[in-house]
Motif scaffolding. Structure first.
Motif, short mmCIF file in Angstrom:
data_model
loop_
_atom_site.label_atom_id
_atom_site.label_comp_id
_atom_site.label_asym_id
_atom_site.label_seq_id
_atom_site.Cartn_x
_atom_site.Cartn_y
_atom_site.Cartn_z
N ARG A 1 1.34 -1.63 0.81
CA ARG A 1 1.08 -3.05 1.13
C ARG A 1 1.43 -3.34 2.58
NH1 ARG A 1 0.32 -1.50 -3.04
NH2 ARG A 1 0.47 -2.47 -5.10
N GLN B 1 -1.34 -2.17 4.67
CA GLN B 1 -2.52 -3.02 4.46
C GLN B 1 -2.38 -4.34 5.21
OE1 GLN B 1 -2.48 -2.97 0.15
NE2 GLN B 1 -4.25 -1.61 0.05
N ARG C 1 -0.81 -12.88 -1.37
CA ARG C 1 -0.71 -12.22 -0.06
C ARG C 1 0.47 -12.79 0.74
NH1 ARG C 1 -6.80 -11.37 2.45
NH2 ARG C 1 -7.36 -9.59 1.12
N GLU D 1 -8.06 -5.11 -2.08
CA GLU D 1 -7.62 -5.66 -0.81
C GLU D 1 -8.65 -6.61 -0.20
OE1 GLU D 1 -5.12 -6.16 2.59
OE2 GLU D 1 -4.82 -5.60 0.49
#
Length: 908
Positions: free
Chosen positions: A99, A102, A333, A840
């Protein structure tokens, strides 16, 4: 000769000063960087330490600088990412690292460019075995590492191999000063005008002393901590050319290095985890391993948040995304970004000043608040689905409404809804709360008390969806408890906590029906066999008078004796290092013990063991009558340290569950738990996406006695630690917050697990108090007595069950209009599950499933879904598509150590 010049600033977001103070320095550094780019066109490149959070921190103060930053990033003059923050690899999960990368990639894209394609891990305190596979899964060209690597493993240019065989080009900055080598040895730490004569003299010496290591290709790493950018690069390059006229100078961000210097010739290979301590010869940078046990409060808070995000909230969001509901993805997020801010290595490691860690604990609280809100939303969606009513229909519209009355089931029938987030069925004993509405005018229809009514209790039975009765054991009753029903609508309940073992279907909701009964619900059955012993047919628990206990595997007849033993060493170290003083007095036994049987029934036997240690409260610095320092000694004040361990065994389980509470009133010490196994030889452990083995004791043995940094017996692990032989073995499974352990070479074959370190030293202060972690400190874990047929994947799965929250709520059975008990996704076979999350790209219907092979041979898993999959795609870790697998049910095969990422698309 070639010189690759790399300039950066290693930016610890918070460390020896709090974040906001460091941010002032960051804004100043950014101002100088923009000035240099504007006024010195020969200044070709700069790298922001492999992180993108610096962009957010700068532009929040100076939004007017964003256009210029975007221009520099798009042009390739300013490299950012690949991380959001540079983490510690041992204290966060593999999924959290993914994460992190990302988010770093996403922010770089928001500034108009791709993230820097280099796995920059310049100051991380050692490296996990699977980092090359993770970096390769993001398409990186290579890695740059320092701490934990050996200088003797083939020099600076190597290939680094993961357990699955992935090899990644790696620049090993092992010797000297790592990423600050050129800064500290040649240029100097401050951005002052260049003294050309002094520079030439230092540079010539630098080259001559290190030619043996670099050959004719040098990397000039100019990247000191919190350094203000230095712009006189052209002047430096001119000085170098005057010294070495034939040399080629490349102002690099390392991409040219990986393209040009890792050619077809054979390169040395380094394998697996990199945790070599600084020996003063081959490796000058400390590996710094004792951060694993610094600030146990941070470690526990981090892991509980991580459990909720990865093993509850993300699977819930995946189910919503598959149905086309992506409204809350921005909040998910945001939650991850807020969480990742605590993963910077000087933050999560617990080696900063107290104010930094106080701020972190507040962030963790906020993350758990966000987790709870996303989980509540998921429960409300299920409630609306099965009742056909919005939550607004069930709450007060004004303060005169008596909605609590409507929540009471006149017939006493309720349904407890349970959500299993794991993609496999779970049948384990758990504690469940049944919140019966406590309305004064509508008591539960079936209540009984003992013969003369000493304590009246609700009488009910539990049933699964097929109508089979579920036996339970009543643990506690708390009457008239105020709980929030929804927002401002709070209500009173009688909370019955029951112990039972329902079967939860894979990744889906199920219901347990609560029905009233005329019978008084009691059972005379028990798992206890003596006042201090219990047996469930698989394992036997015997509590000893001194507060230790023995576990016996009744299948193999093997006993693990004197569990729950602790040892106390004095601590004069800090957030980085554990150091015992000369003359350390190790406390090895308790003064007395008390044992209480807290649960005695057909499903669980539970003992509470209190062990008391009388120990000098702290260390003190002694002086002479002339106030000269004379040394360290233990204080005269004696305090009693209480360690309370609750140990339970459940019917049909080979696992003993433990909860240890340290009532910490002691300072300056390290507390460790011993797990004697009676098994000699190597031990095994979990690490992010990996199952590893290590030798007992110190890997380097007596060779490391002269090292500048001592090798510790206790090293990193991520939840599973154990020993085994041909009869089976025993594994320590942590719910979270425990990351340091190893195996002794004693005759007991003991595992040793560090629970906490209490210290008063913090960086650049005269000492602070919060590293002493005073107050109650809780540690939850299990001891798994497994048989010879058990594989590591099974142990890992049991650890996940220990960690995974089970979301639940209760409502009147009559409110349920329809039932839908299907499992969203089911994974069966030999691969372990690590993630189920929305894709994603945020596309409706697209979810990611990640699996890993922990075993030594090829393993497969079958994947099936309740709803049709229109498209299944094999992806890299960064979710770049590789190949299609089709739709419907399918099987996935992985080689040893391989991480498999699948993208599943559901039609809308």
């Amino acid at each position: 000769m070639k010189f690759y010049y790399f300039n950066s600033t290693h930016w610890d977001r918070e460390w020896y000063q709090p974040y906001q103070e460091f941010r002032k320095y960051l804004v100043d550094a950014a101002r100088e960087l923009l000035r240099i780019f504007d006024t010195e066109p020969e200044f070709r490149r700069f790298t922001f330490d492999g992180q993108t959070i610096v962009l957010e921190d700068i532009t929040e103060i100076r939004p007017d600088w964003r256009p210029k930053l975007e221009e520099l990033i798009r042009s390739g003059r300013l490299s950012v990412g690949p991380w959001y923050v540079m983490p510690d690899e041992f204290l966060v999960s593999g999924e959290a690292m993914i994460r992190n990368l990302q988010v770093g990639r996403r922010i770089a894209a928001e500034y108009g460019a791709r993230a820097w394609p280099v796995g920059y891990a310049c100051d991380i305190f050692g490296h996990i075995a699977q980092l090359p596979q993770i970096f390769a899964g993001f398409g990186f060209e290579g890695a740059v590492v320092w701490r934990g690597t050996r200088g003797e493993d083939g020099g600076h240019f190597v290939l680094w191999e993961s357990p699955d065989g992935t090899r990644l080009k790696t620049l090993n900055l092992s010797r000297w000063s790592g990423y600050s080598d050129f800064t500290l040895n040649v240029r100097g730490m401050l951005p002052v005008p260049l003294d050309e004569a002094a520079f030439k003299e230092k540079f010539r010496k630098f080259v001559e002393e290190d030619t043996e290591n670099w050959g004719d290709v040098f990397v000039l790493s100019d990247a000191f901590d919190h350094a203000t950018p230095f712009g006189e690069t052209e002047k430096m390059f001119r000085c170098i050319r005057e010294l070495y006229p034939e040399a080629e100078i490349i102002h690099t961000d390392y991409t040219e290095l990986f393209d040009r210097e890792f050619g077809a010739e054979a390169l040395p290979v380094i394998v697996g985890e990199q945790i070599y301590p600084a020996d003063g010869i081959r490796n000058g940078g400390g590996q710094i391993s004792s951060t694993l046990s610094s600030r146990c409060d941070l470690k526990r808070a981090n892991d509980l948040c991580q459990n909720e995000l990865e093993l509850s909230v993300e699977p819930e969001m995946a189910i919503r995304t598959a149905a086309g509901d992506v409204e809350s993805l921005p909040l998910l997020r945001y939650t991850w970004k807020h969480f990742l801010q605590n993963h910077a290595h000087d933050s999560i490691c617990g080696c900063s000043v107290d104010q930094v860690h106080r701020t972190m604990l507040c962030r963790y609280d906020e993350v758990r608040n966000l987790d709870r809100m996303l989980d509540e939303e998921f429960r409300l969606i299920d409630r609306a689905r099965i009742t056909g009513k919005h939550i607004y229909a069930s709450i007060r519209q004004n303060f005169k409404d008596d909605k609590e009355c409507e929540a009471v089931a006149a017939d006493g029938c309720y349904t407890l809804r349970l959500f299993n987030p794991l993609p496999r069925p779970v049948r384990r004993t758990m504690e469940l709360e049944l919140p019966f509405p406590a309305h004064a005018s509508y008591p539960y229809p079936k209540r009984r008390g003992e013969l003369f009514g000493y304590e009246f209790l609700n009488c009910f039975r539990l049933y699964d969806a097929a109508g089979n009765e579920i036996q339970y054991q009543l643990k506690s009753v708390r009457s008239n408890q105020l709980r929030a029903f929804y927002r401002q609508d709070s209500r009173r309940y009688d909370i019955y906590t029951v112990i039972c073992a329902p079967e939860l279907p894979p990744c889906g909701w199920c219901g347990i029906e609560v029905r009233p009964t005329d019978a008084f619900m009691r059972s005379f059955d028990t798992l206890t066999v003596t006042p201090l012993s219990a047996s469930n047919g698989l394992i036997r628990l015997d509590v000893n008078p001194d507060g230790t206990f023995d576990l016996t595997d009744l299948r193999s007849k093997r006993s693990y004796r004197r569990m729950n033993d602790f040892r106390i060493d004095r601590e004069i170290g800090d957030g980085w290092n554990h150091v015992r003083p000369v003359g350390n007095r190790r406390v090895c036994g308790a003064g007395n013990a008390q044992v209480v049987l807290t649960q005695d029934g057909p499903i669980r036997a539970e003992f509470e063991i209190t062990r008391r240690y009388d120990v000098p409260r702290a260390l003190r610095c002694e002086g002479t009558n002339r106030e000269a320092y004379a040394g360290l000694a233990e204080s005269d004040e004696i305090v009693t340290l209480e360690i309370v361990t609750t140990i339970s065994i459940d019917r049909g389980s080979e696992v003993a569950n433990c909860r240890t509470v340290v009532r910490n009133n002691l300072c300056d010490y390290r507390l460790q738990l011993l797990v004697p196994t009676g098994i000699s030889g190597d031990y095994f452990l979990s690490q992010s996406f990996a199952h590893l083995e290590r030798p007992a004791g110190r890997t380097e043995g007596k060779w490391s006695e002269s090292f500048g940094e001592p090798e510790m017996i206790e090293k990193n692990f991520d939840g599973v630690l154990g020993k085994r032989d041909e009869k089976g073995g025993i594994a320590f499974l942590s719910r979270g917050g425990i990351h340091e352990g190893g195996a002794l070479t004693d005759e007991n074959g003991s595992l040793v697990i560090t629970l906490l370190r209490a210290f008063g030293r913090t960086v650049q202060t005269n000492g602070e108090t919060e590293g002493q972690v005073q107050g109650d400190r809780c540690f939850e874990y299990a001891l798994d007595c497994f048989g010879p047929e058990s594989c590591f994947t099974e142990l890992f799965s049991r650890m996940q069950e220990l960690r995974a929250p089970v979301s639940n709520y209760m409502l009147k059975t009559e409110e349920i209009a329809g039932r839908n008990e299907e499992s969203f996704i089911t994974v069966s076979g030999g691969l372990a599950f690590t993630s189920l999350k929305p894709a994603e790209d945020g596309a409706p219907g697209a979810v990611i499933l990640r699996l890993v092979n922990f075993e030594r041979g090829m393993r497969s898993a079958a994947v099936s879904t309740a709803r049709p999959v229109s498209r299944a795609v094999l992806c890299r870790l960064d979710e770049t598509e590789v190949s299609e697998l089709g739709g419907g049910e399918f099987a996935v095969t992985a080689k040893p150590g391989e991480i498999v990422t699948l993208k599943l698309e559901f039609g809308q």
